[in-house]
Design a protein around this motif. Structure first.
Motif, PDB file in Angstrom:
ATOM      1  N   LEU A 221     -33.329  51.641   3.955  1.00 45.09           N
ATOM      2  CA  LEU A 221     -33.267  51.976   5.377  1.00 45.09           C
ATOM      3  C   LEU A 221     -33.161  53.481   5.631  1.00 45.09           C
ATOM      4  N   PRO A 222     -32.252  54.215   4.967  1.00 45.22           N
ATOM      5  CA  PRO A 222     -32.249  55.670   5.208  1.00 45.22           C
ATOM      6  C   PRO A 222     -33.524  56.352   4.752  1.00 45.22           C
ATOM      7  N   ALA A 223     -34.137  55.870   3.662  1.00 45.72           N
ATOM      8  CA  ALA A 223     -35.403  56.468   3.229  1.00 45.72           C
ATOM      9  C   ALA A 223     -36.507  56.196   4.238  1.00 45.72           C
ATOM     10  N   LEU A 224     -36.538  54.987   4.804  1.00 46.51           N
ATOM     11  CA  LEU A 224     -37.527  54.676   5.841  1.00 46.51           C
ATOM     12  C   LEU A 224     -37.299  55.512   7.094  1.00 46.51           C
ATOM     13  N   THR A 225     -36.031  55.726   7.443  1.00 50.23           N
ATOM     14  CA  THR A 225     -35.734  56.539   8.629  1.00 50.23           C
ATOM     15  C   THR A 225     -36.278  57.952   8.472  1.00 50.23           C
ATOM     16  N   LEU A 226     -35.967  58.570   7.351  1.00 51.07           N
ATOM     17  CA  LEU A 226     -36.465  59.922   7.109  1.00 51.07           C
ATOM     18  C   LEU A 226     -37.965  59.930   6.885  1.00 51.07           C
TER      19      LEU A 226
ATOM     20  N   THR B 277     -33.770  61.138  14.870  1.00 53.70           N
ATOM     21  CA  THR B 277     -33.604  60.320  13.669  1.00 53.70           C
ATOM     22  C   THR B 277     -32.567  59.215  13.869  1.00 53.70           C
ATOM     23  N   PHE B 278     -31.520  59.478  14.668  1.00 54.67           N
ATOM     24  CA  PHE B 278     -30.509  58.439  14.838  1.00 54.67           C
ATOM     25  C   PHE B 278     -31.057  57.251  15.616  1.00 54.67           C
ATOM     26  N   LEU B 279     -32.040  57.482  16.520  1.00 49.46           N
ATOM     27  CA  LEU B 279     -32.651  56.378  17.239  1.00 49.46           C
ATOM     28  C   LEU B 279     -33.504  55.530  16.298  1.00 49.46           C
ATOM     29  N   ILE B 280     -34.269  56.194  15.429  1.00 50.80           N
ATOM     30  CA  ILE B 280     -35.054  55.453  14.430  1.00 50.80           C
ATOM     31  C   ILE B 280     -34.132  54.661  13.516  1.00 50.80           C
ATOM     32  N   ALA B 281     -33.019  55.274  13.119  1.00 47.06           N
ATOM     33  CA  ALA B 281     -32.072  54.590  12.232  1.00 47.06           C
ATOM     34  C   ALA B 281     -31.485  53.351  12.899  1.00 47.06           C
ATOM     35  N   LEU B 282     -31.093  53.480  14.161  1.00 45.56           N
ATOM     36  CA  LEU B 282     -30.506  52.335  14.866  1.00 45.56           C
ATOM     37  C   LEU B 282     -31.525  51.209  15.067  1.00 45.56           C
ATOM     38  N   LEU B 283     -32.779  51.563  15.342  1.00 46.96           N
ATOM     39  CA  LEU B 283     -33.813  50.540  15.505  1.00 46.96           C
ATOM     40  C   LEU B 283     -34.056  49.797  14.197  1.00 46.96           C
ATOM     41  N   LEU B 284     -34.111  50.532  13.087  1.00 54.46           N
ATOM     42  CA  LEU B 284     -34.309  49.880  11.797  1.00 54.46           C
ATOM     43  C   LEU B 284     -33.118  49.007  11.437  1.00 54.46           C
ATOM     44  N   GLN B 285     -31.919  49.478  11.727  1.00 51.81           N
ATOM     45  CA  GLN B 285     -30.745  48.654  11.463  1.00 51.81           C
ATOM     46  C   GLN B 285     -30.784  47.366  12.282  1.00 51.81           C
ATOM     47  N   TRP B 286     -31.175  47.481  13.545  1.00 47.76           N
ATOM     48  CA  TRP B 286     -31.184  46.307  14.419  1.00 47.76           C
ATOM     49  C   TRP B 286     -32.243  45.291  13.976  1.00 47.76           C
ATOM     50  N   ILE B 287     -33.452  45.792  13.616  1.00 48.05           N
ATOM     51  CA  ILE B 287     -34.555  44.877  13.295  1.00 48.05           C
ATOM     52  C   ILE B 287     -34.430  44.333  11.869  1.00 48.05           C
ATOM     53  N   LEU B 288     -34.308  45.228  10.870  1.00 46.56           N
ATOM     54  CA  LEU B 288     -34.382  44.819   9.473  1.00 46.56           C
ATOM     55  C   LEU B 288     -33.050  44.322   8.917  1.00 46.56           C
ATOM     56  N   ALA B 289     -31.944  44.817   9.477  1.00 48.15           N
ATOM     57  CA  ALA B 289     -30.639  44.426   8.931  1.00 48.15           C
ATOM     58  C   ALA B 289     -29.957  43.355   9.770  1.00 48.15           C
ATOM     59  N   ARG B 290     -29.940  43.541  11.075  1.00 44.47           N
ATOM     60  CA  ARG B 290     -29.204  42.595  11.916  1.00 44.47           C
ATOM     61  C   ARG B 290     -30.008  41.341  12.245  1.00 44.47           C
TER      62      ARG B 290
END
Length: 341
Positions: free
Chosen positions: A204-209, A168-181
């Motif tokens: 973002l956390p809801a999408l990760t989970l 889950t932390f890898l999915i979270a980091l990818l979403l942060q990098w693409i959608l947020a950064r």
């Protein structure tokens, strides 16, 4: 009632094991509260104030005696100092049933107040995550089943396998990098101050989970529907001229809901305990983040309070799943036990 009694025994066992593990862990909670440079006399005084000078057996008995008790209907810390850390669970006339997890060692505030502030945030995130899982999982699973053996089926199954395997932390980091950064569509982390900020920060956390859970639902829905599409009643419905969408929605998907509802109940109960990794990565102030900090700080009352809420959520979710079976499938009924005589 029999199942409810068994589930209450599960809650008791979980909390008892957690209490024992917290006692066996190395370290001194009184030293953690006082600080590394505190004098031994100050540490001993804090240990006495926190009740840590008593034996573990005495503290265990006092914990359960304090957890559920009868007290005044309105909590007044000045008039009733002994009920300063209570929360009213059920009014009983002029009295009430109280829930008391004690005071936090580190924050010196009632644990019920900490849980009351964190529980709605975790509940909102859990509902959003389960909705996202069902939306993605049912859609991709149905498409894979309807196109079994095609390139779309292989693509969706392979993607779901990657989703299950990825932490889950890898999915979270990818979403942060693409959608947020990179795209700057959503906040990187945090909770916000307004209702709109809360909703944007929760995406973002809801999408990760949701992505992590949807990968499992895709395979579950696909396998169930593949079996049901070969059933006799499906062939009969098609022979009668029932429209294709009605066959899928009424005859196939409805019969595939029982294992899906079971998985949803388990996921919702687990998420109510707080998704520790996801909440930590996104700095979402829920039960997961609170329980992690309490474990590191050796804050026993907070740890036990979080575990009780988590176990009760899992028990309640499973009980609701059992009750929903009869609504979804009339063949599922509660049969009386045979008479041994």
């Amino acid at each position: 009632m029999r199942r409810l009694g068994a589930r209450l025994a599960v809650v008791w066992a979980v909390v008892s094991i957690a209490f024992a593990v917290n006692e066996l862990l190395p370290g001194d909670p009184a030293r953690a509260v006082a600080g590394v440079q505190a004098r031994p006399a100050d540490v001993a005084r804090i240990r006495q104030q926190l009740g840590l000078d008593r034996s573990p057996a005495v503290r265990y008995v006092l914990f359960w005696r304090r957890l559920v008790h009868i007290g005044p209907r309105h909590r007044d810390p000045l008039a009733e100092p002994s009920h300063a850390s209570c929360a009213v669970a059920l009014p009983l006339g002029h009295r009430a049933l109280h829930i008391d997890f004690g005071m936090s060692f580190q924050r010196r505030t009632p644990v019920v107040d900490l849980l009351e502030a964190r529980l709605p945030r975790t509940f909102a995130l859990a509902l959003a995550a389960v909705f996202t899982q069902l939306l993605f999982g049912l859609t991709t699973g149905t498409l894979a089943a309807l196109h079994r053996g095609s390139w779309l089926d292989r693509l969706l199954v392979t993607t779901s396998l990657l989703g299950i395997s990825a932490p889950t932390f890898l999915i979270a980091l990818l979403l942060q990098w693409i959608l947020a950064r990179e795209l700057r569509w959503l906040p990187l982390d945090g909770y916000g101050t307004t209702l709109a900020d809360h909703a944007r920060c929760m995406v973002l956390p809801a999408l990760t989970l949701g992505i992590y859970g949807a990968a499992y639902y895709t395979r579950l829905v696909r396998d169930e529907m593949v079996l049901l599409l070969r059933s006799d009643w499906v062939r009969t419905a098609r022979a009668k001229g029932v429209r294709a969408w009605a066959v899928i929605a009424i005859h196939v998907l409805r019969n595939a809901l029982l294992p899906i509802i079971t998985a949803v109940g388990l996921d919702l109960g687990a998420l109510m305990g707080g998704a520790i990794v996801t909440e930590t990565v996104f700095r979402w102030p829920g039960l997961g983040e609170l329980s992690l900090r309490a474990t590191i700080d050796r804050d026993g009352p907070v740890v036990c309070g979080c575990l009780i809420v988590t176990s009760v959520a899992v028990v309640a979710a499973n009980l609701l799943v059992d009750l929903s079976y009869a609504r979804l499938d009339p063949r599922v009924t509660v049969q009386p036990e045979p008479d041994s005589r």
